[in-house]
Design an enzyme around this catalytic site. Structure first.
Site, PDB file in Angstrom:
ATOM      1  N   ASP A 226       0.857  -1.189   0.000  1.00 56.24           N
ATOM      2  CA  ASP A 226       0.000   0.000   0.000  1.00 56.24           C
ATOM      3  C   ASP A 226       0.895   1.243   0.000  1.00 56.24           C
ATOM      4  O   ASP A 226       2.126   1.141  -0.187  1.00 56.24           O
ATOM      5  CB  ASP A 226      -1.017  -0.038   1.159  1.00 56.24           C
ATOM      6  N   HIS A 227       0.289   2.400   0.217  1.00 53.10           N
ATOM      7  CA  HIS A 227       1.055   3.657   0.166  1.00 53.10           C
ATOM      8  C   HIS A 227       2.185   3.701   1.194  1.00 53.10           C
ATOM      9  O   HIS A 227       3.254   4.218   0.921  1.00 53.10           O
ATOM     10  CB  HIS A 227       0.110   4.850   0.369  1.00 53.10           C
TER      11      HIS A 227
ATOM     12  N   CYS B 126       2.866  -3.318   4.107  1.00 51.71           N
ATOM     13  CA  CYS B 126       1.931  -2.252   4.503  1.00 51.71           C
ATOM     14  C   CYS B 126       2.530  -1.589   5.738  1.00 51.71           C
ATOM     15  O   CYS B 126       3.717  -1.750   6.004  1.00 51.71           O
ATOM     16  CB  CYS B 126       0.510  -2.789   4.722  1.00 51.71           C
ATOM     17  N   GLY B 127       1.755  -0.847   6.486  1.00 47.95           N
ATOM     18  CA  GLY B 127       2.310  -0.123   7.629  1.00 47.95           C
ATOM     19  C   GLY B 127       2.844  -1.055   8.703  1.00 47.95           C
ATOM     20  O   GLY B 127       3.965  -0.901   9.189  1.00 47.95           O
ATOM     21  N   THR B 128       2.038  -2.042   9.071  1.00 44.07           N
ATOM     22  CA  THR B 128       2.442  -2.999  10.104  1.00 44.07           C
ATOM     23  C   THR B 128       2.838  -4.345   9.531  1.00 44.07           C
ATOM     24  O   THR B 128       3.410  -5.173  10.251  1.00 44.07           O
ATOM     25  CB  THR B 128       1.263  -3.267  11.055  1.00 44.07           C
ATOM     26  N   GLY B 129       2.468  -4.593   8.312  1.00 43.22           N
ATOM     27  CA  GLY B 129       2.632  -5.924   7.718  1.00 43.22           C
ATOM     28  C   GLY B 129       1.450  -6.827   8.041  1.00 43.22           C
ATOM     29  O   GLY B 129       1.229  -7.834   7.368  1.00 43.22           O
TER      30      GLY B 129
ATOM     31  N   GLY C  12      -2.054  -6.180   8.189  1.00 40.95           N
ATOM     32  CA  GLY C  12      -3.246  -6.115   7.336  1.00 40.95           C
ATOM     33  C   GLY C  12      -3.038  -6.834   6.017  1.00 40.95           C
ATOM     34  O   GLY C  12      -3.888  -7.631   5.583  1.00 40.95           O
TER      35      GLY C  12
ATOM     36  N   HIS D 138      10.182 -24.211   8.662  1.00 43.85           N
ATOM     37  CA  HIS D 138       9.118 -24.997   9.302  1.00 43.85           C
ATOM     38  C   HIS D 138       7.736 -24.799   8.678  1.00 43.85           C
ATOM     39  O   HIS D 138       6.906 -25.693   8.756  1.00 43.85           O
ATOM     40  CB  HIS D 138       9.028 -24.648  10.799  1.00 43.85           C
ATOM     41  N   ASN D 139       7.472 -23.621   8.140  1.00 43.38           N
ATOM     42  CA  ASN D 139       6.109 -23.320   7.674  1.00 43.38           C
ATOM     43  C   ASN D 139       6.010 -23.183   6.159  1.00 43.38           C
ATOM     44  O   ASN D 139       4.919 -22.909   5.640  1.00 43.38           O
ATOM     45  CB  ASN D 139       5.586 -22.041   8.339  1.00 43.38           C
TER      46      ASN D 139
ATOM     47  N   ARG E  62       6.281   0.683   8.753  1.00 43.64           N
ATOM     48  CA  ARG E  62       6.312   1.599   9.890  1.00 43.64           C
ATOM     49  C   ARG E  62       6.889   0.922  11.133  1.00 43.64           C
ATOM     50  O   ARG E  62       6.908   1.524  12.209  1.00 43.64           O
ATOM     51  CB  ARG E  62       4.902   2.114  10.168  1.00 43.64           C
TER      52      ARG E  62
ATOM     53  N   HIS F  56       7.134 -31.236   9.422  1.00 38.29           N
ATOM     54  CA  HIS F  56       6.521 -29.931   9.135  1.00 38.29           C
ATOM     55  C   HIS F  56       5.502 -30.023   8.002  1.00 38.29           C
ATOM     56  O   HIS F  56       4.530 -29.276   7.973  1.00 38.29           O
ATOM     57  CB  HIS F  56       7.607 -28.902   8.811  1.00 38.29           C
TER      58      HIS F  56
ATOM     59  N   ARG G 247       2.251 -31.135   9.540  1.00 42.88           N
ATOM     60  CA  ARG G 247       1.579 -30.060  10.298  1.00 42.88           C
ATOM     61  C   ARG G 247       0.908 -29.063   9.361  1.00 42.88           C
ATOM     62  O   ARG G 247      -0.189 -28.580   9.643  1.00 42.88           O
ATOM     63  CB  ARG G 247       2.591 -29.368  11.220  1.00 42.88           C
TER      64      ARG G 247
HETATM   65  C1  RB5 Z   1      -2.577   2.337   6.505  1.00 37.86           C
HETATM   66  O1  RB5 Z   1      -2.781   3.483   7.263  1.00 37.86           O
HETATM   67  C2  RB5 Z   1      -2.418   1.137   7.433  1.00 37.86           C
HETATM   68  O2  RB5 Z   1      -3.622   0.850   8.052  1.00 37.86           O
HETATM   69  C3  RB5 Z   1      -1.924  -0.057   6.647  1.00 37.86           C
HETATM   70  O3  RB5 Z   1      -0.726   0.252   6.012  1.00 37.86           O
HETATM   71  C4  RB5 Z   1      -1.626  -1.311   7.438  1.00 37.86           C
HETATM   72  O4  RB5 Z   1      -0.745  -1.068   8.479  1.00 37.86           O
HETATM   73  C5  RB5 Z   1      -2.792  -2.092   7.864  1.00 37.86           C
HETATM   74  O5  RB5 Z   1      -2.679  -3.164   8.451  1.00 37.86           O
END
Ligand code: RB5
Length: 146
Positions: free
Chosen positions: A8-9, A65-68, A70, A98-99, A109, A133, A136
């Site tokens: 994403d952005h 993405c921001g956290t990975g 989503g 293993h996976n 982020r 593995h 599993r």
């Molecule tokens: C975007 O703001 C944020 O929600 C997305 O990048 C991601 O972190 C979602 O899981």
């Protein structure tokens, strides 16, 4: 190998760095977007990249993405995708051994560029160990009753 990349952005600039690294290691990148830092929906690009793996066009996918989280969630809803959201090299290594993870998610982020590169290199070079593995992973795919 051929690697699909989707982001994403928030993941746009990290994607460029990771794609450069992967190319320098001899891999081919299929970039499904998004192609700028303008707000974009991670499920769209997670799915587009995951589809490349499921169709056999690409061997693996790297999603950002921001956290990975989503984008890994979106990919993991697709049967056949095993996406590991990693912010450390140990998880990245074991997600392959293993996976048999066929997708890697990164949080732009969460991890810095240099750590992200290290995670990617470890993940790309690691192999699945098979054996117990495999059984599993079969349990997960068969929707095992506990
Ligand atoms: C975007 O703001 C944020 O929600 C997305 O990048 C991601 O972190 C979602 O899981």
């Amino acid at each position: 190998m051929k690697i699909a990349m989707g982001n994403d952005h928030t993941g746009y600039s990290l994607k460029l760095e990771i794609a450069d690294l992967a190319r320098s290691l001899g891999h081919e990148i299929i970039d499904v977007g998004t192609h700028s830092s303008v707000s974009a929906d991670y499920p769209v690009f997670g799915r587009l990249a995951a589809e490349k793996v499921l169709s056999g066009e690409c061997e693996r996918a790297i999603l950002i993405c921001g956290t990975g989280f989503g984008i890994s969630l979106a990919a993991n809803r697709m049967p056949g995708i095993r996406c590991a959201n990693c912010s450390d090299t140990y998880t990245a290594l074991l997600s392959r051994r293993h996976n048999n993870a066929n997708a890697l998610a990164l949080g732009a982020r969460v991890v810095g560029v240099e750590l992200a590169k290290m995670i990617v290199e470890v993940w790309l070079n690691a192999e699945f160990e098979g054996g117990r593995h495999t059984d599993r992973l079969k349990m997960i795919d068969e929707d095992m009753q506990v």
